[in-house]
Design a protein around this motif. Structure first.
Motif, PDB file in Angstrom:
ATOM      1  N   GLY A 318       2.310 -10.736  16.057  1.00 31.49           N
ATOM      2  CA  GLY A 318       2.173 -10.189  17.332  1.00 31.49           C
ATOM      3  C   GLY A 318       3.436  -9.020  18.008  1.00 31.49           C
ATOM      4  O   GLY A 318       4.597  -9.420  18.107  1.00 31.49           O
ATOM      5  N   ASN A 319       3.257  -8.611  18.599  1.00 29.46           N
ATOM      6  CA  ASN A 319       4.136  -7.236  19.586  1.00 29.46           C
ATOM      7  C   ASN A 319       4.296  -8.787  21.099  1.00 29.46           C
ATOM      8  O   ASN A 319       3.399  -9.323  20.786  1.00 29.46           O
ATOM      9  N   VAL A 320       5.038  -8.029  21.581  1.00 25.08           N
ATOM     10  CA  VAL A 320       5.161  -8.606  22.734  1.00 25.08           C
ATOM     11  C   VAL A 320       5.933  -8.254  24.304  1.00 25.08           C
ATOM     12  O   VAL A 320       6.618  -7.657  24.252  1.00 25.08           O
ATOM     13  N   GLN A 321       5.149  -8.341  25.145  1.00 21.34           N
ATOM     14  CA  GLN A 321       5.536  -7.727  26.463  1.00 21.34           C
ATOM     15  C   GLN A 321       5.569  -8.823  28.014  1.00 21.34           C
ATOM     16  O   GLN A 321       5.002 -10.171  27.259  1.00 21.34           O
ATOM     17  N   ILE A 322       7.122  -8.326  28.684  1.00 24.40           N
ATOM     18  CA  ILE A 322       7.388  -9.417  29.138  1.00 24.40           C
ATOM     19  C   ILE A 322       6.715  -8.707  30.904  1.00 24.40           C
ATOM     20  O   ILE A 322       7.036  -7.759  30.975  1.00 24.40           O
ATOM     21  N   GLN A 356       7.480  -7.483  11.696  1.00 21.15           N
ATOM     22  CA  GLN A 356       6.065  -6.746  12.923  1.00 21.15           C
ATOM     23  C   GLN A 356       5.483  -6.732  10.936  1.00 21.15           C
ATOM     24  O   GLN A 356       5.851  -5.524  10.186  1.00 21.15           O
ATOM     25  N   GLY A 357       3.924  -6.289  11.434  1.00 24.90           N
ATOM     26  CA  GLY A 357       2.800  -6.153  10.168  1.00 24.90           C
ATOM     27  C   GLY A 357       3.058  -7.014   9.152  1.00 24.90           C
ATOM     28  O   GLY A 357       2.878  -6.500   7.719  1.00 24.90           O
ATOM     29  N   THR A 358       2.979  -8.214   8.835  1.00 26.73           N
ATOM     30  CA  THR A 358       2.941  -9.799   8.373  1.00 26.73           C
ATOM     31  C   THR A 358       1.503  -9.574   8.023  1.00 26.73           C
ATOM     32  O   THR A 358       0.645  -9.243   8.967  1.00 26.73           O
ATOM     33  N   LEU A 359       1.400 -10.183   6.521  1.00 31.46           N
ATOM     34  CA  LEU A 359      -0.033 -11.361   6.486  1.00 31.46           C
ATOM     35  C   LEU A 359      -0.146 -12.252   6.314  1.00 31.46           C
ATOM     36  O   LEU A 359       0.593 -12.775   5.710  1.00 31.46           O
ATOM     37  N   ASN A 589       5.843  -6.857   2.231  1.00 26.21           N
ATOM     38  CA  ASN A 589       6.417  -5.953   1.105  1.00 26.21           C
ATOM     39  C   ASN A 589       6.343  -7.295   0.200  1.00 26.21           C
ATOM     40  O   ASN A 589       7.688  -7.290  -0.368  1.00 26.21           O
ATOM     41  N   ASP A 590       6.107  -7.126  -0.557  1.00 25.20           N
ATOM     42  CA  ASP A 590       6.194  -8.837  -1.947  1.00 25.20           C
ATOM     43  C   ASP A 590       6.933  -9.402  -1.836  1.00 25.20           C
ATOM     44  O   ASP A 590       7.411 -10.655  -2.672  1.00 25.20           O
ATOM     45  N   ALA A 591       7.522 -10.097  -0.667  1.00 23.50           N
ATOM     46  CA  ALA A 591       7.930 -11.237   0.168  1.00 23.50           C
ATOM     47  C   ALA A 591       7.792 -12.147   1.336  1.00 23.50           C
ATOM     48  O   ALA A 591       6.550 -11.646   1.921  1.00 23.50           O
ATOM     49  N   LEU A 592       7.503 -13.630   0.326  1.00 24.44           N
ATOM     50  CA  LEU A 592       6.517 -15.165   0.859  1.00 24.44           C
ATOM     51  C   LEU A 592       7.552 -14.950   2.303  1.00 24.44           C
ATOM     52  O   LEU A 592       9.266 -14.848   2.128  1.00 24.44           O
ATOM     53  N   GLN A 593       6.954 -15.332   3.577  1.00 26.53           N
ATOM     54  CA  GLN A 593       7.438 -15.869   4.835  1.00 26.53           C
ATOM     55  C   GLN A 593       7.566 -16.804   4.955  1.00 26.53           C
ATOM     56  O   GLN A 593       6.479 -17.013   5.480  1.00 26.53           O
ATOM     57  N   PHE A 594       8.357 -18.077   5.159  1.00 30.75           N
ATOM     58  CA  PHE A 594       7.838 -19.245   6.255  1.00 30.75           C
ATOM     59  C   PHE A 594       8.992 -19.175   7.807  1.00 30.75           C
ATOM     60  O   PHE A 594       9.921 -19.407   7.389  1.00 30.75           O
ATOM     61  N   HIS A 595       8.082 -19.232   8.540  1.00 33.43           N
ATOM     62  CA  HIS A 595       8.374 -19.122   9.938  1.00 33.43           C
ATOM     63  C   HIS A 595       9.126 -20.359  10.433  1.00 33.43           C
ATOM     64  O   HIS A 595       7.524 -21.293  10.453  1.00 33.43           O
TER      65      HIS A 595
END
Ligand SMILES: [Zn+2]
Length: 703
Positions: A318-322, A356-359, A589-595
């Motif tokens: 997501g994007n964020v606004q304050i 940004q732009g992850t799936l 981009n072909d990389a796995l992300q674990f947040h």
């Protein structure tokens, strides 16, 4: 899910400032201190990527000099604030949106009482509504004309329309009643929630609201196609169902000013599956008690608190606004507050490239069925008048067991069902027949399904659940066994189903009538699981997720975790972490992300304090991922104070115990595209990542 149904300005517009002041007839100095000499340095200090500024609030008065005949300019407009914001944002190359109160307009209701919602017969005539009838002249005579005025005169780039889903009210005017009669075939509109046709009336009110939004969205797009439109909270977690029916460009909502993290946990896991660009707006300020209480005035939130809220949203793309409203009516921004928000802005901006732009990497889908949700309204409000508590409870329990959780309505899940190893249906008894059939097919094909709520036995059938029967008690409290009967936890449910397990089913534990774990037990188990086709079903005939949302008992979560481990014993991704850590499983981009997001508060436990500050780092974290290739690299981002170690353990080459007869010369006949993997090089293995701790938000990236 891609964002094919919406539009946004572009990738670099990620961190936004929302500013509003809801101009009213008490104002005397609007626009006096937001000239270029003050506003440009202020915006340079904060450095947002886009800006939403004040325009018209719920009092219905504009903070710009409107020339629309039915418009009302606040008597406090001394200088045109909007022109000054436009000039400053143009100089700084920032898109400018308007904060515009839509269906709620007090000034219009006073000038034109006939435009307002007609309350139900018998309502207090001394309290006329300030909310507009969605079919009345307000839209064409005021709202659309003012939006065109704002586009033509100031060339604004978008509208964030406020006072919308949550403010809309049922209208009993002749136009609305005629439309209801025509659509429903009913002669009379219900006036009370006890009326059996109330759900139809509530649905009609929601449909009328959506049609009103669609009309101004279309009018804006026809007038200036590049201008973007959002209706606050429309299509968020509190508005499930196909999001294609109203062509807003992006989805947004302003998060609660206090205790907002749980709401964001749900929105983050929900909005990423809506097919539109999205953000959540974080209030920069908070108070410890309800809104508008003079002895609990607004104060700025700590930087850590805002960063934590932002991290939850960025983790799922997501994007964020304050949202800033410093309480100064001149248009001035307060420098010390901007400096603090700049710290949050830095935290946000440095995450953009990665977040940004992850799936999503599908693991556990929680069903938030629109058929169930809308079928039984619990109040008259279009946003808060429905019951989503079991869904929230499931999301909280499963997230705290460190699964990657997505929330999906039927619209989304029917498109992606087979991608998820596990689907959880938390007490969604009135889900559609189509969804029931799809879930049955999913299980037969190898899916893992976790159902809760006594009524599910009727929806899915006894034999599908491994039962011979079920006797239902209207309400009861029983004790669930935890850790093989070493402890127990009470669960109150209305209703409770006592399971009669059939030949195919396997009962789990036994229900207790007291905290004693080895006596005064019922013969009936606490849960039942059974194999169906290539898949498996787990069933608890009680409202366990509603209970968890309400009580958050640790032993209840442990019970859920134990059932999940039986249902899904060998996950591709498994995570061990402290309770406070939420995870998001993503790729880009072909990389796995674990947040990893730390939800802790550094403030000692005080029931009247919703602040979060001085967040302590928590750990350790352990991530295990079964992979089909040896990773080139494993990196730990954003949390420089903690250490990460990783190792790769190749899987031993399998003796697969069967013969092949493809080109390689084995004996049996079968297709060339054998996919058992036995012909490939031994690339399979497991990555194990160990991290000391996470303070707010860190990401493991595996390439
Ligand atoms: Zn009406």
């Amino acid at each position: 899910m891609s964002f094919e149904n919406g539009r946004w300005h572009g990738k670099r517009y990620y961190f936004g400032l929302h500013y509003d002041l809801h101009a009213s007839d008490n104002d005397t100095e609007l626009g006096t201190r937001c000239g270029l000499d003050e506003l440009v340095p202020a915006l340079k200090l904060l450095r947002p990527d886009f800006v939403q500024t004040d325009c018209k609030g719920h009092p219905g008065m504009t903070s710009w000099p409107t020339t629309v005949p039915d418009g009302t300019t606040s008597p406090g407009v001394v200088k045109d604030a909007l022109r000054q914001w436009r000039e400053a944002t143009r100089q700084l190359k920032m898109p400018l949106h308007c904060h515009y109160s839509g269906i709620w307009d007090r000034a219009a209701s006073q000038k034109h009482p006939e435009w307002a919602v007609v309350p139900a017969p018998g309502s207090d005539p001394a309290k006329p509504s300030e909310k507009m009838c969605p079919r009345g002249p307000y839209l064409d005579k005021l709202l659309i004309l003012q939006m065109k005025e704002l586009i033509d005169r100031y060339e604004v780039d978008g509208f964030w329309v406020d006072g919308e889903l949550w403010a809309a009210e049922p209208c009993y005017c002749p136009l609305c009643l005629a439309a209801f009669r025509e659509r429903s075939g009913l002669a009379e509109a219900p006036t009370s929630m006890d009326d059996p046709h109330w759900p139809e009336w509530q649905q009609f009110t929601l449909d009328s609201f959506k049609e009103y939004v669609s009309r101004y969205v279309t009018a804006v797009h026809e007038h200036r196609p590049e201008v973007l439109v959002c209706s606050n909270w429309l299509q968020t977690f509190r508005n499930p169902g196909c999001p294609d029916d109203v062509a807003t460009d992006w989805i947004s909502g302003d998060n609660s000013w206090v205790w907002g993290l749980d709401g964001s946990r749900c929105e983050a896991r929900w909005l990423c599956n809506r097919g539109k660009p999205w953000d959540i707006m974080l209030w920069a300020f908070s108070c410890s008690h309800g809104m508008g209480q003079p002895n609990s005035p607004w104060t700025m939130k700590p930087v850590d608190m805002l960063a934590q809220e932002a991290a939850m949203l960025m983790a799922t793309g997501g994007n964020v606004q304050i949202y800033e409203s410093p309480g100064v009516r001149t248009g001035q921004l307060v420098p010390w507050r901007l400096k603090r928000m700049r710290e949050v802005g830095k935290f946000i901006s440095k995450r953009r490239r990665l977040c940004q732009g992850t799936l999503g990497l599908p693991q556990v889908a929680v069903l938030h069925s629109e058929a169930h949700y809308y079928s039984r309204p619990t109040g008259k409000n279009l946003m808060h008048g429905y019951d989503a508590n079991p869904v929230r409870g499931a999301v909280f329990a499963l997230s705290e067991c460190h699964y990657g959780v997505d929330i999906m309505d039927e619209w989304a899940l029917l498109q992606t069902l087979d991608a998820f190893p596990v689907v959880v249906v938390p007490e969604q008894l009135r889900l559609s027949d189509e969804m029931v059939e799809a879930l049955k097919r999913y299980v037969r094909g190898g899916g893992l399904l976790f159902l809760t709520g006594a009524g599910m036995a009727e929806r899915f059938g006894m034999s599908f659940l491994g039962l011979d029967g079920l006797s239902v008690e209207d309400k009861a409290t029983y004790h669930l066994p935890v850790n093989k009967g070493e402890a127990s936890v009470p669960l109150h449910s209305e209703p409770w189903g006592l399971l009669q397990v059939g030949k195919k089913g396997r009962g789990i534990g036994r229900l207790g009538t007291t905290p004693l774990c080895d006596e005064r037990l019922l013969a009936t188990p606490a849960a039942v699981t059974t194999r169906v086709g290539y898949g498996r079903v787990m069933f608890v005939a009680a409202d366990i997720f509603r209970d968890f949302e309400h009580n958050r008992y640790p032993l209840t979560r442990q019970f859920v975790q134990e059932l999940m481990r039986r249902l899904y014993p060998d996950p591709v991704v498994s995570i061990e972490a402290p309770l406070a850590v939420d995870v998001a499983l993503r790729f880009k981009n072909d990389a796995l992300q674990f947040h990893f997001i730390n939800r802790s508060s550094g403030i000692p436990n005080q029931p009247n304090n919703g602040m979060v500050d001085e967040i302590p780092a928590v750990g350790p974290l352990k991530l295990t991922v079964r992979m089909g290739w040896r990773p080139e690299s494993v990196a730990w981002h954003f949390e420089d104070d903690s250490e990460m170690l990783w190792e790769w353990t190749p899987e031993p080459k399998k003796d697969h115990g069967h013969q092949h007869s493809c080109d390689c010369g084995c004996e049996e006949e079968h297709d060339d595209d054998c996919d058992c993997g036995c012909h490939e090089e031994g690339e399979d293995g497991t990555v194990t990542v160990e991290i000391d701790s996470v303070r707010i938000h860190g990401v493991v990236v595996i390439k």
